[in-house]
Design an enzyme around this catalytic site. Structure first.
Site, PDB file in Angstrom:
ATOM      1  N   TYR A 154       2.687   8.584   5.932  1.00  0.00           N
ATOM      2  CA  TYR A 154       1.301   8.580   5.458  1.00  0.00           C
ATOM      3  C   TYR A 154       0.828  10.004   5.151  1.00  0.00           C
ATOM      4  O   TYR A 154       0.214  10.262   4.104  1.00  0.00           O
ATOM      5  CB  TYR A 154       0.416   7.928   6.511  1.00  0.00           C
ATOM      6  CG  TYR A 154      -1.019   7.716   6.114  1.00  0.00           C
ATOM      7  CD1 TYR A 154      -1.376   6.673   5.254  1.00  0.00           C
ATOM      8  CD2 TYR A 154      -2.039   8.532   6.613  1.00  0.00           C
ATOM      9  CE1 TYR A 154      -2.703   6.456   4.905  1.00  0.00           C
ATOM     10  CE2 TYR A 154      -3.359   8.329   6.264  1.00  0.00           C
ATOM     11  CZ  TYR A 154      -3.687   7.290   5.413  1.00  0.00           C
ATOM     12  OH  TYR A 154      -5.003   7.077   5.060  1.00  0.00           O
ATOM     13  N   LYS A 158      -0.323  11.397   1.500  1.00  0.00           N
ATOM     14  CA  LYS A 158      -1.669  11.916   1.291  1.00  0.00           C
ATOM     15  C   LYS A 158      -1.658  13.384   0.889  1.00  0.00           C
ATOM     16  O   LYS A 158      -2.527  13.841   0.138  1.00  0.00           O
ATOM     17  CB  LYS A 158      -2.513  11.704   2.549  1.00  0.00           C
ATOM     18  CG  LYS A 158      -2.870  10.240   2.809  1.00  0.00           C
ATOM     19  CD  LYS A 158      -3.560   9.603   1.609  1.00  0.00           C
ATOM     20  CE  LYS A 158      -4.149   8.239   1.926  1.00  0.00           C
ATOM     21  NZ  LYS A 158      -4.787   7.626   0.739  1.00  0.00           N
TER      22      LYS A 158
END
Length: 253
Positions: A154, A158
């Protein structure tokens, strides 16, 4: 935000949470909103809510990582709601685990939704931005881009959004379009509720501890992000591009 003409926006992952709040906000600002979500029923619910409030919206069940489905949906939006010149790449998933326990599927799934999805949607709407000589793309990053235990996939995705945003801003600027990103801090959503479960604490406990670490003394809500998106989508933001705005209740990062 005021628009001289009704423009059309696509908001991905708009069936709930931040995406739903963004869709509602843009509809209140006068845009026609295409509600994209993998869960077609959730998308329909948000679109109906917008229409009931007097706005214009359509629901589209879309897997943002599927190239053919994305192009077909964008074409459908252009036909049914008008040329999509506003895009909010919000769709996201988590597959949290420590790196030594993380599967290849955990890694690939997160990369596909966040990065491949943002790429496919941005590429699909770009011809409309170019034709209209105007456009706004807003990508959702996260404060997790600075690193977060159990979120290597993640955090990497991002962080990748930052580079994608800045590069896209350079490429689409000549078409009168801008591209910016928002990096939320802790926001109360189903995704952060799942984080609490992973950590073995109640959602209320996680909210309380996060609020104590936030200078403004509270955690965020989806509407906080929707306000920031509304600015980036506005006419008044036309000289702001390639930026990553932290919306985290303090100077984190």
């Amino acid at each position: 935000m005021e628009t001289a003409v009704r423009r059309t926006a696509i908001v991905t992952g708009a069936g709930r949470g931040i995406g739903a709040a963004v869709a509602r906000r843009l509809a209140r600002e006068g845009l026609a909103v295409a509600v994209f979500d993998l869960d077609a029923e959730a998308a329909s619910s948000v679109a109906e809510e917008i229409r009931s409030a007097g706005g214009t919206a359509g629901a589209f069940g879309v897997d943002v990582a599927d190239e053919g489905a994305v192009q077909a949906a964008v074409d459908d939006v252009a036909q049914s709601l008008g040329a999509p010149v506003v895009l909010v790449n919000n769709a996201g998933i988590t597959r949290d685990n420590m790196l030594h326990k993380m599967s290849v599927d955990d890694w690939d799934s997160v990369m596909s939704v966040h990065l491949r999805g943002a790429f496919l949607l941005s590429r699909a709407v770009q011809p409309h931005l170019k034709a209209e000589r105007w456009g706004r793309i807003v990508n959702l990053s996260s404060m997790s881009a600075f690193g977060n235990v159990g979120q290597a996939n993640y955090a990497a995705a991002k962080a990748g959004i930052w580079g994608f945003t800045k590069t896209l801003a350079l490429e689409i600027g000549r078409h009168g379009a801008t591209c910016n990103a928002i990096a939320p801090g802790f926001i109360q959503t189903e995704m952060t509720r799942a984080t609490a479960e992973r950590l073995g604490v109640t959602f209320e406990e996680l909210i309380e501890s996060s609020a104590k670490e936030t200078p403004v003394g509270r955690v965020g809500v989806p509407e906080d992000i929707a306000h920031a998106v509304a600015f980036f989508v506005s006419e008044q933001s036309g000289f702001v591009s390639g930026q990553v705005l932290t919306v985290a209740g303090g100077p984190k990062g």
